[in-house]
Design a protein around this motif. Structure first.
Motif, PDB file in Angstrom:
ATOM      1  N   UNK A 186      78.420  18.118  33.104  1.00  0.00           N
ATOM      2  CA  UNK A 186      77.127  18.690  33.483  1.00  0.00           C
ATOM      3  C   UNK A 186      76.547  19.454  32.292  1.00  0.00           C
ATOM      4  N   UNK A 187      75.259  19.266  32.066  1.00  0.00           N
ATOM      5  CA  UNK A 187      74.539  19.971  30.991  1.00  0.00           C
ATOM      6  C   UNK A 187      73.386  20.740  31.611  1.00  0.00           C
ATOM      7  N   UNK A 188      73.245  22.011  31.226  1.00  0.00           N
ATOM      8  CA  UNK A 188      72.164  22.816  31.797  1.00  0.00           C
ATOM      9  C   UNK A 188      71.632  23.794  30.754  1.00  0.00           C
ATOM     10  N   UNK A 189      70.305  23.866  30.648  1.00  0.00           N
ATOM     11  CA  UNK A 189      69.665  24.870  29.805  1.00  0.00           C
ATOM     12  C   UNK A 189      69.561  26.163  30.591  1.00  0.00           C
ATOM     13  N   UNK A 190      70.001  27.281  29.988  1.00  0.00           N
ATOM     14  CA  UNK A 190      70.067  28.536  30.747  1.00  0.00           C
ATOM     15  C   UNK A 190      69.289  29.686  30.108  1.00  0.00           C
ATOM     16  N   UNK A 191      68.412  29.386  29.156  1.00  0.00           N
ATOM     17  CA  UNK A 191      67.520  30.412  28.597  1.00  0.00           C
ATOM     18  C   UNK A 191      68.257  31.642  28.114  1.00  0.00           C
ATOM     19  N   UNK A 192      67.858  32.804  28.642  1.00  0.00           N
ATOM     20  CA  UNK A 192      68.451  34.074  28.201  1.00  0.00           C
ATOM     21  C   UNK A 192      69.652  34.520  29.018  1.00  0.00           C
ATOM     22  N   UNK A 193      70.281  33.607  29.734  1.00  0.00           N
ATOM     23  CA  UNK A 193      71.366  33.986  30.660  1.00  0.00           C
ATOM     24  C   UNK A 193      72.584  34.598  29.977  1.00  0.00           C
ATOM     25  N   UNK A 194      72.900  34.157  28.737  1.00  0.00           N
ATOM     26  CA  UNK A 194      74.067  34.723  28.053  1.00  0.00           C
ATOM     27  C   UNK A 194      73.848  36.215  27.797  1.00  0.00           C
ATOM     28  N   UNK A 195      72.601  36.584  27.479  1.00  0.00           N
ATOM     29  CA  UNK A 195      72.267  37.996  27.227  1.00  0.00           C
ATOM     30  C   UNK A 195      72.553  38.841  28.471  1.00  0.00           C
ATOM     31  N   UNK A 196      72.221  38.274  29.645  1.00  0.00           N
ATOM     32  CA  UNK A 196      72.443  39.001  30.907  1.00  0.00           C
ATOM     33  C   UNK A 196      73.942  39.047  31.219  1.00  0.00           C
ATOM     34  N   UNK A 197      74.619  37.908  31.064  1.00  0.00           N
ATOM     35  CA  UNK A 197      76.070  37.850  31.310  1.00  0.00           C
ATOM     36  C   UNK A 197      76.819  38.841  30.429  1.00  0.00           C
ATOM     37  N   UNK A 198      76.365  38.960  29.175  1.00  0.00           N
ATOM     38  CA  UNK A 198      77.042  39.829  28.204  1.00  0.00           C
ATOM     39  C   UNK A 198      76.669  41.295  28.378  1.00  0.00           C
ATOM     40  N   UNK A 199      75.655  41.552  29.233  1.00  0.00           N
ATOM     41  CA  UNK A 199      75.215  42.932  29.437  1.00  0.00           C
ATOM     42  C   UNK A 199      74.238  43.415  28.382  1.00  0.00           C
ATOM     43  N   UNK A 200      73.783  42.478  27.510  1.00  0.00           N
ATOM     44  CA  UNK A 200      72.817  42.861  26.464  1.00  0.00           C
ATOM     45  C   UNK A 200      71.419  43.060  27.059  1.00  0.00           C
ATOM     46  N   UNK A 201      71.150  42.361  28.169  1.00  0.00           N
ATOM     47  CA  UNK A 201      69.902  42.517  28.913  1.00  0.00           C
ATOM     48  C   UNK A 201      70.280  42.787  30.361  1.00  0.00           C
ATOM     49  N   UNK A 202      69.660  43.784  30.966  1.00  0.00           N
ATOM     50  CA  UNK A 202      69.983  44.131  32.349  1.00  0.00           C
ATOM     51  C   UNK A 202      69.059  43.367  33.292  1.00  0.00           C
ATOM     52  N   UNK A 203      69.651  42.735  34.284  1.00  0.00           N
ATOM     53  CA  UNK A 203      68.859  42.004  35.269  1.00  0.00           C
ATOM     54  C   UNK A 203      68.188  42.987  36.231  1.00  0.00           C
ATOM     55  N   UNK A 204      67.070  42.574  36.814  1.00  0.00           N
ATOM     56  CA  UNK A 204      66.349  43.427  37.766  1.00  0.00           C
ATOM     57  C   UNK A 204      67.258  43.769  38.943  1.00  0.00           C
ATOM     58  N   UNK A 205      67.166  45.021  39.458  1.00  0.00           N
ATOM     59  CA  UNK A 205      67.955  45.371  40.648  1.00  0.00           C
ATOM     60  C   UNK A 205      67.618  44.456  41.827  1.00  0.00           C
ATOM     61  N   UNK A 206      68.539  44.392  42.781  1.00  0.00           N
ATOM     62  CA  UNK A 206      68.418  43.442  43.897  1.00  0.00           C
ATOM     63  C   UNK A 206      67.112  43.600  44.671  1.00  0.00           C
ATOM     64  N   UNK A 207      66.641  44.829  44.847  1.00  0.00           N
ATOM     65  CA  UNK A 207      65.378  45.064  45.569  1.00  0.00           C
ATOM     66  C   UNK A 207      64.238  44.263  44.940  1.00  0.00           C
ATOM     67  N   UNK A 208      64.140  44.333  43.616  1.00  0.00           N
ATOM     68  CA  UNK A 208      63.069  43.621  42.901  1.00  0.00           C
ATOM     69  C   UNK A 208      63.235  42.107  43.036  1.00  0.00           C
ATOM     70  N   UNK A 209      64.490  41.644  42.975  1.00  0.00           N
ATOM     71  CA  UNK A 209      64.750  40.202  43.134  1.00  0.00           C
ATOM     72  C   UNK A 209      64.345  39.734  44.535  1.00  0.00           C
ATOM     73  N   UNK A 210      64.779  40.500  45.551  1.00  0.00           N
ATOM     74  CA  UNK A 210      64.518  40.119  46.945  1.00  0.00           C
ATOM     75  C   UNK A 210      63.031  40.097  47.272  1.00  0.00           C
ATOM     76  N   UNK A 211      62.261  40.940  46.591  1.00  0.00           N
ATOM     77  CA  UNK A 211      60.821  40.996  46.851  1.00  0.00           C
ATOM     78  C   UNK A 211      60.005  40.155  45.860  1.00  0.00           C
ATOM     79  N   UNK A 212      60.707  39.225  45.173  1.00  0.00           N
ATOM     80  CA  UNK A 212      60.057  38.306  44.225  1.00  0.00           C
ATOM     81  C   UNK A 212      59.295  39.053  43.138  1.00  0.00           C
ATOM     82  N   UNK A 213      59.837  40.209  42.723  1.00  0.00           N
ATOM     83  CA  UNK A 213      59.174  41.017  41.699  1.00  0.00           C
ATOM     84  C   UNK A 213      60.026  41.161  40.441  1.00  0.00           C
ATOM     85  N   UNK A 214      60.989  40.247  40.296  1.00  0.00           N
ATOM     86  CA  UNK A 214      61.856  40.312  39.115  1.00  0.00           C
ATOM     87  C   UNK A 214      61.034  40.193  37.836  1.00  0.00           C
TER      88      UNK A 214
END
Length: 244
Positions: A183-211
């Motif tokens: 399987x091959x997949x392009x994942x953009x900036x996901x490594x930055x988030x996985x590594x903790x270099x970029x913080x993902x939006x808190x769950x509230x923002x994700x759930x309300x489509x405001x990420x």
């Protein structure tokens, strides 16, 4: 394109009409069966780039699954009166595949991001996904693709994740996906988030489509990227008119 799921076409790109929970076992089965698979996780920016670059659009149409990674895609599908059930983000799909890969002792190859992000990522992968075999890990700052492609071909990983940003990651996958049965997949900036270099939006923002809003507030450089949304929605409304 695959025929496993019905699709909704937004500006020429067919998005899978399904949920993350339904897509995941299909991807896992294809990996288990050594079936070559190309997954595109597309947001409005990618759709607009494909709309303006026919060669890139044609390349995306060669993918097996195009998932709606972005609330703008859901908005577009609603305008077309063909709603999609939910966002299926590249990051969530990546995490789910890594967790499964760890449980099943599958192998993965990581390509992309900055050297310092890759340095941070290595111990995190070992800690969070202990059963995962790291077939290879390489930053995205390379001049010559050939040694990396040769390495992927030699290692034959079950999954290749390319975090090179669009259109580069999809172009790379399109050129070289034939070298493995994985399987091959392009994942953009996901490594930055996985590594903790970029913080993902808190769950509230994700759930309300405001990420997207959270990410723009915390990184104003993204404003330019969000500027494509009004033009994108205008084109989708035009598509909706033509389909009446």
């Amino acid at each position: 394109m695959q025929t496993t799921f019905p699709t909704v076409t937004v500006l020429d790109l067919p998005f899978v009409k399904t949920t993350a929970a339904a897509l995941l076992p299909v991807l896992q089965q294809r990996i288990t069966d050594h079936q070559n698979t190309f997954v595109v996780t597309a947001n409005p920016e990618i759709v607009m780039y494909a709309h303006e670059h026919a060669e890139y659009r044609d390349l995306l149409l060669g993918a097996d699954f195009i998932t709606p990674d972005g609330v703008g895609i859901l908005d577009g599908a609603k305008i077309l009166k063909q709603p999609l059930p939910e966002r299926i983000t590249g990051f969530d799909t990546l995490q789910a595949l890594l967790a499964w890969g760890s449980d099943q002792h599958r192998s993965a190859y990581f390509l992309g991001a900055k050297p310092e992000v890759i340095a941070q990522l290595k111990p995190i992968l070992a800690r969070d996904y202990p059963g995962l075999v790291i077939a290879g890990i390489h930053d995205g700052y390379f001049q010559d693709e050939a040694p990396i492609v040769a390495d992927i071909q030699a290692k034959q990983p079950d999954m290749v994740f390319a975090a090179l940003g669009f259109p580069k990651q999809e172009q790379f996958i399109h050129r070289y996906r034939h070298v493995t049965k994985g399987l091959w997949m392009g994942v953009g900036g996901s490594f930055d988030v996985l590594a903790g270099a970029v913080v993902r939006a808190p769950k509230f923002w994700q759930d309300h489509h405001l990420e997207w809003f959270y990410r723009t507030v915390t990184d104003p450089k993204r404003l330019k990227r969000i500027a494509v949304i009004p033009h994108y929605l205008h084109l989708v409304r035009q598509q909706a008119k033509h389909q009446r």
